[in-house]
Design an enzyme around this catalytic site. Structure first.
Site, PDB file in Angstrom:
ATOM      1  N   SER A 150       0.873  -1.175   0.000  1.00 33.17           N
ATOM      2  CA  SER A 150       0.000   0.000   0.000  1.00 33.17           C
ATOM      3  C   SER A 150       0.907   1.220   0.000  1.00 33.17           C
ATOM      4  O   SER A 150       2.064   1.144   0.438  1.00 33.17           O
ATOM      5  CB  SER A 150      -0.873  -0.010   1.255  1.00 33.17           C
ATOM      6  OG  SER A 150      -1.459   1.252   1.496  1.00 33.17           O
ATOM      7  N   TYR A 163      -2.559  -1.682  10.027  1.00 28.45           N
ATOM      8  CA  TYR A 163      -2.523  -1.931   8.590  1.00 28.45           C
ATOM      9  C   TYR A 163      -1.251  -1.352   7.964  1.00 28.45           C
ATOM     10  O   TYR A 163      -0.576  -2.021   7.180  1.00 28.45           O
ATOM     11  CB  TYR A 163      -3.757  -1.311   7.937  1.00 28.45           C
ATOM     12  CG  TYR A 163      -3.802  -1.465   6.437  1.00 28.45           C
ATOM     13  CD1 TYR A 163      -4.202  -2.653   5.846  1.00 28.45           C
ATOM     14  CD2 TYR A 163      -3.464  -0.401   5.600  1.00 28.45           C
ATOM     15  CE1 TYR A 163      -4.257  -2.798   4.469  1.00 28.45           C
ATOM     16  CE2 TYR A 163      -3.507  -0.527   4.224  1.00 28.45           C
ATOM     17  CZ  TYR A 163      -3.908  -1.722   3.659  1.00 28.45           C
ATOM     18  OH  TYR A 163      -3.956  -1.848   2.293  1.00 28.45           O
TER      19      TYR A 163
END
Length: 256
Positions: A150, A163
């Site tokens: 990400s 995350y």
């Protein structure tokens, strides 16, 4: 690249994609299969997976679905074995499956169980699936691993710590594995998407969407198909001397 220009780019390839029932994973499967590959689709969402597999088969694409729970080591091994058997070998692995869970919470608000769950799926699960696939990837002679990270660890997104930390770990794993597996002619790369409009990002507040829109060089929403080109490229012969890299696909929000 257009669909026509990539129609044979992955011809004959046998690819496993995790988290393939919906969202980015499903978009990857569509693009990979349309490029000529046979694709095993793995997910924990069995009903959604079955529907997606049926829809792709109706279009004449070579796909099949397999159950997978990345938090369960036995499930990972069973999925890799069943998928590889159906495929008749394995040339590429796309480690896409992940969970977010920590969105909207500060570091102090995170619970230990939540942190552990995110790490079990996103980090340990990615590691376990890669290991389970290594014998077949070595036998391929042109193995490729694509890890979905990400862009959040590239700019330090706040209130998403578990995350972000997990996706940062995926980047580290990618680089280390690239060095470990280079002698086996296996490439390992990471794709780091920005905030993409899929089911998994529906929880994201409008303010964060606006933050991305304001910061992108390309001023529009990011769609699943925007990420597919990088994944198809990393699986193809065009990327055989390309390894250990992180491709930030986010419209220029982070220029990595």
């Amino acid at each position: 690249m257009s669909a026509a220009s990539t129609a044979t780019l992955l011809a004959g390839r046998r690819i496993l994609v995790t988290g393939a029932a919906r969202g980015l994973g499903l978009a990857f499967v569509d693009a990979i299969a349309a490029a000529g590959a046979k694709v095993a689709m793995a997910d924990i969402l069995q009903e959604e997976l079955a529907a997606s597999v049926a829809a792709l088969k109706q279009r004449g694409l070579q796909v099949e679905g397999f159950a997978l729970d990345l938090a369960d080591a036995a499930s990972v091994k069973a999925c890799a074995a069943a998928a590889t058997k159906w495929l008749g070998g394995l040339d590429g692995l796309v480690n896409n499956a992940a969970i977010t869970n920590s969105g909207g919470k500060s570091s102090e608000q995170l619970e230990v169980d939540m942190w552990d769950r995110v790490m079990d799926v996103n980090v340990r699960g990615t590691w376990l699936m890669t290991n389970a696939c290594l014998p077949s990837l070595r036998a391929s002679g042109r193995g490729a691993v694509v890890n979905l990270s990400s862009d959040t660890p590239l700019w330090g997104a706040p209130n998403l710590l578990a995350y972000v930390a997990s996706k940062s770990a995926v980047i580290g794993m990618t680089r280390s594995l690239a060095r470990e597996l280079g002698a086996d002619n296996i490439t390992v790369n990471a794709v780091a998407p920005g905030l993409t409009l899929v089911e998994a990002t529906q929880y994201v507040p409008q303010a964060r969407h606006q933050h991305y829109l304001d910061g992108r060089a390309i001023r529009r929403d990011q769609l699943p198909e925007d990420v597919c080109g990088a994944v198809v490229f990393a699986l193809s012969d065009m990327a055989r001397f390309f390894t250990g890299q992180v491709m930030a696909v986010n419209g220029g929000f982070v220029m990595h």
